[in-house]
Design a protein around this motif. Structure first.
Motif, mmCIF file in Angstrom:
data_model
loop_
_atom_site.group_PDB
_atom_site.id
_atom_site.type_symbol
_atom_site.label_atom_id
_atom_site.label_comp_id
_atom_site.label_asym_id
_atom_site.label_seq_id
_atom_site.Cartn_x
_atom_site.Cartn_y
_atom_site.Cartn_z
ATOM 1 N N ILE A 1 -0.280 -12.306 1.756
ATOM 2 C CA ILE A 1 -1.000 -11.147 1.230
ATOM 3 C C ILE A 1 -2.224 -11.656 0.474
ATOM 4 C CG2 ILE A 1 -0.886 -9.158 -0.314
ATOM 5 C CD1 ILE A 1 2.083 -9.058 0.097
ATOM 6 N N SER B 1 -5.351 -6.960 -2.543
ATOM 7 C CA SER B 1 -5.083 -6.066 -1.406
ATOM 8 C C SER B 1 -4.830 -4.643 -1.886
ATOM 9 C CB SER B 1 -3.875 -6.558 -0.601
ATOM 10 O OG SER B 1 -4.144 -7.789 0.016
ATOM 11 N N LEU C 1 0.388 -2.551 4.266
ATOM 12 C CA LEU C 1 0.809 -2.651 2.873
ATOM 13 C C LEU C 1 0.804 -1.285 2.194
ATOM 14 C CD1 LEU C 1 -1.114 -5.862 1.731
ATOM 15 C CD2 LEU C 1 1.219 -5.670 2.632
#
Length: 379
Positions: free
Chosen positions: A301, A305, A333
């Motif tokens: 990740i 993000s 996500l």
């Protein structure tokens, strides 16, 4: 008034063959039919004249007599004369029925079109629900299908001991009967044999003459990898048995793939929505995600993000149904807001919020646009 020459009436030369005579009459019947010549008062008389000519010339004996003696062959006892001549309605029916199939064969199905000694069995449909995992791997599935199968007692003939059916006496095996209505010959399905052209005098006691019986069958079906909802699999010859020994229909398997708790499918692509904490989304890191084959993959990740960001795992989607490379899997996500915070956690978050005024570019941009909007409305 003297009669016209029969060959001249049909538009054929003397000595014409039977096929040429029939073709000539067919053309004249189309040309002169009263229904096509409602504005011609002479059409009916000319039509009957053509019918009279064909009634004589189609018969080899009558044609020979006419070629030798002309019209006199059928006048004053020369032989072959009929009461009332050749222009009557009964003779029209005889002559016109000979070319009925040529004129209306496509519409009525042609001569003998109703004969169906053995009829093909119906196709069957079976709806099969499978899991997404089964669609990914493919499988061999056994299904039970209620259908009609050929009667073993009569070998599918419908008659005791497998005897052959008898020709229907009403329609002589044609499957249709004809009735004369004015200028037209009307065909309808034979009421005795229901269009089959045959009847069974001693029906089989097991199937009551149908040649087939109801029975559940177990079939093994190969489900290829990559199928999706709407995929149709055809099993030739596995449908309903035909009537009286007719060919068997086909079985069609319609696939429905069930929804999955973790994965959503779009063609050969798979999507998996993965929740991550605010801290993980802000700081970045690695997470472990499931794959449709039962395995696991680690996904990195990126720091910062946001919700909705997608990462691609190539080749981890569904296989192509007819070969080719597999689809991809997308990890989406979903940044999760924490709930049920303790006092200490709330305190830390308030302190963090004060220190992060310059760390939320999207919020800063949005509220700057809002301020400009309000200012413009005031001015």
């Amino acid at each position: 008034m003297s009669k016209r020459d029969y060959y001249e009436i049909l538009g054929v030369a003397k000595g014409a063959s039977a096929d040429e005579i029939k073709k000539g009459y067919r053309q004249k019947a189309k040309e002169l039919h009263p229904d096509r010549n409602s504005d011609n008062p002479d059409a009916e008389a000319q039509f009957k004249e053509a019918n009279e000519a064909y009634e004589v010339l189609k018969d080899a004996d009558k044609k020979a007599a006419y070629d030798r003696y002309g019209h006199a062959a059928f006048e004053g006892g020369m032989g072959g004369a009929r009461q009332g001549g050749y222009g009557g309605q009964g003779d029209f029916a005889s002559a016109f029925s000979d070319v009925f199939d040529d004129l209306f064969g496509d519409f009525m199905g042609g001569r003998g079109g109703g004969r169906q000694r053995a009829t093909r069995g119906s196709d069957l449909r079976y709806n099969l629900r499978i899991s997404l995992e089964d669609a990914f791997k493919g499988m061999q599935k056994t299904i039970n299908v209620p259908t009609s199968v050929g009667c073993t007692s009569c070998s599918g003939s419908g008659a005791v001991g497998g005897a052959e059916p008898d020709t229907c006496p009403t329609c002589s095996g044609m499957g249709k009967v004809r009735a004369q209505q004015g200028f037209f010959t009307v065909e309808r399905t034979c009421p005795t044999c229901s269009g089959l052209g045959q009847i069974i005098k001693n029906p089989c006691q097991t199937c009551n003459g149908a040649g087939r019986v109801e029975k559940d069958r177990s079939l093994s079906v190969n489900i290829p990898a990559g199928v999706e909802t709407g995929t149709r699999i055809r099993l030739a010859g596995e449908g309903e048995a035909g009537m009286r020994g007719g060919p068997t229909g086909d079985l069609y398997i319609f696939i429905e793939v069930e929804d999955h708790k973790l994965f959503q499918r779009d063609g050969n692509a798979l999507f998996c929505r993965v929740p991550v904490s605010v801290a993980s989304a802000a700081l970045g890191g690695d997470i472990e995600v499931p794959t449709i084959d039962g395995g696991r993959s680690r996904v990195k990740i990126p720091a910062g993000s946001q919700s909705g960001r997608q990462m691609r795992l190539r080749g981890k989607g569904m296989p192509a149904l007819r070969g080719g490379s597999a689809g991809d899997m997308f990890i989406e996500l979903a940044v999760e807001t924490p709930v049920n915070l303790t006092s200490r956690q709330k305190e830390i978050l308030r302190e963090f919020d004060k220190l992060s005024e310059n760390n939320n570019p999207e919020s800063s941009s949005f509220f700057s646009s809002v301020k400009n909007f309000w200012d413009s409305m005031k001015s």
